[in-house]
Write a protein that holds these residues in place. Structure first.
Motif, PDB file in Angstrom:
ATOM      1  N   SER A   1       0.826  -1.210   0.000  1.00 10.21           N
ATOM      2  CA  SER A   1       0.000   0.000   0.000  1.00 10.21           C
ATOM      3  C   SER A   1       0.859   1.257   0.000  1.00 10.21           C
TER       4      SER A   1
ATOM      5  N   ASP B   1      -5.546   2.304   1.186  1.00 14.41           N
ATOM      6  CA  ASP B   1      -6.217   1.309   2.036  1.00 14.41           C
ATOM      7  C   ASP B   1      -7.732   1.369   1.871  1.00 14.41           C
ATOM      8  N   THR B   2      -8.255   2.576   1.712  1.00 11.94           N
ATOM      9  CA  THR B   2      -9.704   2.736   1.493  1.00 11.94           C
ATOM     10  C   THR B   2     -10.103   2.098   0.169  1.00 11.94           C
TER      11      THR B   2
ATOM     12  N   ARG C   1      -8.561  -0.312  -1.329  1.00 12.70           N
ATOM     13  CA  ARG C   1      -8.437  -1.768  -1.178  1.00 12.70           C
ATOM     14  C   ARG C   1      -9.702  -2.338  -0.529  1.00 12.70           C
ATOM     15  N   LYS C   2     -10.193  -1.646   0.498  1.00  9.46           N
ATOM     16  CA  LYS C   2     -11.413  -2.100   1.170  1.00  9.46           C
ATOM     17  C   LYS C   2     -12.600  -2.076   0.214  1.00  9.46           C
ATOM     18  N   ASN C   3     -12.661  -1.038  -0.620  1.00  7.42           N
ATOM     19  CA  ASN C   3     -13.755  -0.939  -1.586  1.00  7.42           C
ATOM     20  C   ASN C   3     -13.696  -2.057  -2.618  1.00  7.42           C
TER      21      ASN C   3
ATOM     22  N   LEU D   1     -12.355  -5.032  -2.141  1.00  2.66           N
ATOM     23  CA  LEU D   1     -12.764  -6.245  -1.433  1.00  2.66           C
ATOM     24  C   LEU D   1     -14.286  -6.370  -1.396  1.00  2.66           C
ATOM     25  N   LYS D   2     -14.937  -5.262  -1.068  1.00  2.00           N
ATOM     26  CA  LYS D   2     -16.394  -5.262  -0.936  1.00  2.00           C
ATOM     27  C   LYS D   2     -17.073  -5.471  -2.289  1.00  2.00           C
TER      28      LYS D   2
ATOM     29  N   HIS E   1     -12.585 -11.866   0.456  1.00  2.00           N
ATOM     30  CA  HIS E   1     -12.391 -11.842   1.902  1.00  2.00           C
ATOM     31  C   HIS E   1     -10.910 -12.021   2.251  1.00  2.00           C
TER      32      HIS E   1
ATOM     33  N   LYS F   1      -6.706 -10.289   2.819  1.00  2.00           N
ATOM     34  CA  LYS F   1      -5.572  -9.786   2.040  1.00  2.00           C
ATOM     35  C   LYS F   1      -5.041 -10.821   1.053  1.00  2.00           C
TER      36      LYS F   1
END
Length: 203
Positions: A159, A174-175, A177-179, A181-182, A187, A189
């Motif tokens: 990152s 990081d934000t 990456r979370k988006n 994933l969603k 589920h 890393k």
């Protein structure tokens, strides 16, 4: 005689396929490679009728290798031999010029059938592969920035390295990456990295 070139980074798998093909009177393995660069070099020298290639290989992956082979030798048929059945992987091999796609967990008799069918100019796609289309799920759901970050994750960057390269904050990466994933219903890393490596955009 249908001459074959095999490309796979696991030599044991190549040996197993070669052993099975020894019993087929109309098929002969004339080249084998453990990376894409060697595959291209051997195809130029041997010019086999059919190339069977993995997608993920060192030095040059199967997609780029297929593009190069089909550009130089349009008559050579290419079969993708992969453990990934995602529509994106199938589509990218199809767009590169492959006319066959076989799963590694399929019976070898299916691979033999594919070799014979593809060598005659027809297409053969493993019946375990779900329906695919040229528009990927990522293209629909992910923003251009998220696709860019996904590509860099696929290149093995952290990152912080991504943040430095794109001149944005690590928290922003990081934000994203979370988006991702969603949106992609991934589920963890490890799964994200695998997803990025197998579905990255720049091959």
């Amino acid at each position: 005689m249908i001459t074959i070139a095999l490309a796979e980074d696991h030599q044991a798998l190549i040996d197993g396929i070669k052993l099975s093909l020894e019993y087929e009177d109309d098929i002969s393995v004339v080249a084998e490679a453990n990376d894409g660069e060697l595959l291209i070099d051997l195809v130029r020298k041997k010019q086999p009728a059919v190339v069977i290639t993995d997608i993920r290989m060192p030095k040059c992956d199967g997609i780029l290798a297929t593009k190069i082979i089909k550009k130089e030798f349009p008559h050579i048929k290419v079969i993708a031999f992969s453990m990934f059945d995602q529509s994106e992987a199938v589509n990218q091999m199809k767009l590169a010029g492959a006319t066959g796609y076989i799963m590694k967990n399929s019976p070898l008799k299916k691979l033999i059938e594919a070799i014979r069918i593809v060598s005659k100019g027809a297409t053969f796609y493993d019946d375990t592969i779900t329906a695919f289309d040229t528009t990927s799920k990522e293209e629909i759901l992910l923003s251009s920035r998220e696709k860019e970050i996904l590509r860099l994750i696929g290149e093995g960057k952290t990152s912080q390295e991504i943040a430095d390269q794109l001149f944005i904050g690590k928290s922003t990466v990081d934000t994203h990456r979370k988006n991702i994933l969603k949106k992609m219903n991934i589920h963890g890393k490890t799964d994200l990295i695998r997803f990025a490596v197998e579905r990255k955009y720049d091959f």
